[in-house]
Design a protein around this motif. Structure first.
Motif, PDB file in Angstrom:
ATOM      1  N   ALA A   1      -2.527  -1.309 -13.003  1.00 46.12           N
ATOM      2  CA  ALA A   1      -3.370  -1.022 -12.083  1.00 46.12           C
ATOM      3  C   ALA A   1      -2.185  -0.525 -10.702  1.00 46.12           C
ATOM      4  O   ALA A   1      -1.380  -1.648 -10.593  1.00 46.12           O
ATOM      5  CB  ALA A   1      -4.361  -2.044 -11.363  1.00 46.12           C
TER       6      ALA A   1
ATOM      7  N   THR B   1      -2.179  -0.441  -6.541  1.00 46.52           N
ATOM      8  CA  THR B   1      -3.136  -0.750  -5.422  1.00 46.52           C
ATOM      9  C   THR B   1      -3.485   0.532  -4.632  1.00 46.52           C
ATOM     10  O   THR B   1      -2.577   1.559  -4.425  1.00 46.52           O
ATOM     11  CB  THR B   1      -2.560  -1.858  -4.051  1.00 46.52           C
ATOM     12  N   HIS B   2      -4.523   0.623  -4.088  1.00 44.24           N
ATOM     13  CA  HIS B   2      -5.175   2.087  -3.476  1.00 44.24           C
ATOM     14  C   HIS B   2      -4.371   2.287  -2.431  1.00 44.24           C
ATOM     15  O   HIS B   2      -3.748   3.563  -2.461  1.00 44.24           O
ATOM     16  CB  HIS B   2      -6.638   2.166  -3.419  1.00 44.24           C
TER      17      HIS B   2
ATOM     18  N   GLN C   1      -0.075   1.945  -2.440  1.00 43.72           N
ATOM     19  CA  GLN C   1       0.530   2.375  -3.975  1.00 43.72           C
ATOM     20  C   GLN C   1       1.548   1.626  -4.243  1.00 43.72           C
ATOM     21  O   GLN C   1       2.704   1.793  -4.645  1.00 43.72           O
ATOM     22  CB  GLN C   1       1.003   3.981  -3.635  1.00 43.72           C
TER      23      GLN C   1
ATOM     24  N   THR D   1      -1.191  -0.846 -19.835  1.00 40.00           N
ATOM     25  CA  THR D   1      -2.216  -0.558 -18.964  1.00 40.00           C
ATOM     26  C   THR D   1      -1.889  -1.295 -17.569  1.00 40.00           C
ATOM     27  O   THR D   1      -1.907  -2.501 -17.654  1.00 40.00           O
ATOM     28  CB  THR D   1      -3.505  -0.436 -19.123  1.00 40.00           C
TER      29      THR D   1
ATOM     30  N   LYS E   1      -1.919   8.627 -15.362  1.00 34.22           N
ATOM     31  CA  LYS E   1      -3.294   8.364 -14.721  1.00 34.22           C
ATOM     32  C   LYS E   1      -4.239   8.375 -15.522  1.00 34.22           C
ATOM     33  O   LYS E   1      -4.475   9.232 -16.435  1.00 34.22           O
ATOM     34  CB  LYS E   1      -3.748   9.306 -13.379  1.00 34.22           C
TER      35      LYS E   1
ATOM     36  N   GLY F   1      -8.289   7.259 -15.220  1.00 32.17           N
ATOM     37  CA  GLY F   1      -9.251   6.641 -14.383  1.00 32.17           C
ATOM     38  C   GLY F   1      -8.883   5.924 -13.434  1.00 32.17           C
ATOM     39  O   GLY F   1      -7.977   6.401 -12.324  1.00 32.17           O
ATOM     40  N   LYS F   2      -9.353   4.626 -13.168  1.00 27.60           N
ATOM     41  CA  LYS F   2      -8.811   3.753 -11.948  1.00 27.60           C
ATOM     42  C   LYS F   2      -7.337   3.080 -12.476  1.00 27.60           C
ATOM     43  O   LYS F   2      -6.774   2.600 -11.703  1.00 27.60           O
ATOM     44  CB  LYS F   2      -9.798   2.663 -11.802  1.00 27.60           C
ATOM     45  N   GLU F   3      -7.023   3.267 -13.674  1.00 27.82           N
ATOM     46  CA  GLU F   3      -6.123   2.617 -14.173  1.00 27.82           C
ATOM     47  C   GLU F   3      -4.807   3.687 -14.417  1.00 27.82           C
ATOM     48  O   GLU F   3      -5.032   4.802 -14.742  1.00 27.82           O
ATOM     49  CB  GLU F   3      -6.207   1.524 -15.460  1.00 27.82           C
ATOM     50  N   TRP F   4      -3.718   3.019 -14.724  1.00 31.32           N
ATOM     51  CA  TRP F   4      -2.474   3.669 -15.128  1.00 31.32           C
ATOM     52  C   TRP F   4      -2.082   3.377 -16.423  1.00 31.32           C
ATOM     53  O   TRP F   4      -1.900   2.244 -16.778  1.00 31.32           O
ATOM     54  CB  TRP F   4      -1.317   3.785 -14.018  1.00 31.32           C
TER      55      TRP F   4
END
Length: 66
Positions: free
Chosen positions: A42, A44-45, A48, A40, A23, A25-28
């Motif tokens: 993303a 989905t919130h 997942q 990198t 992880k 921040g907002k990205e992985w």
């Protein structure tokens, strides 16, 4: 169009290539066995999930597809 895959399935996929997911921040970040970031993505919130485009980015980064 391909369907998204779960984060868990994506982790299994990258583990097969000796990579890990971290992880950031907002990205992985997908890191190789040396700890170097190769791409990198993303996730989905809510569900997942990893979209097919990010799977392609990973496969291109490791040289599996062109």
């Amino acid at each position: 169009m391909a369907a998204p895959i779960s984060k868990r399935e994506f982790e299994r996929l990258i583990k097969g290539y000796g990579c890990t997911l971290e992880k950031a921040g907002k990205e992985w970040k997908v890191k190789n066995s040396d700890g170097k970031t190769i791409c990198t993505i993303a996730v989905t919130h809510g569900k997942q999930e990893v979209k097919p485009g990010y799977v392609s980015i990973f496969l291109k980064a490791i040289g599996e597809i062109e």
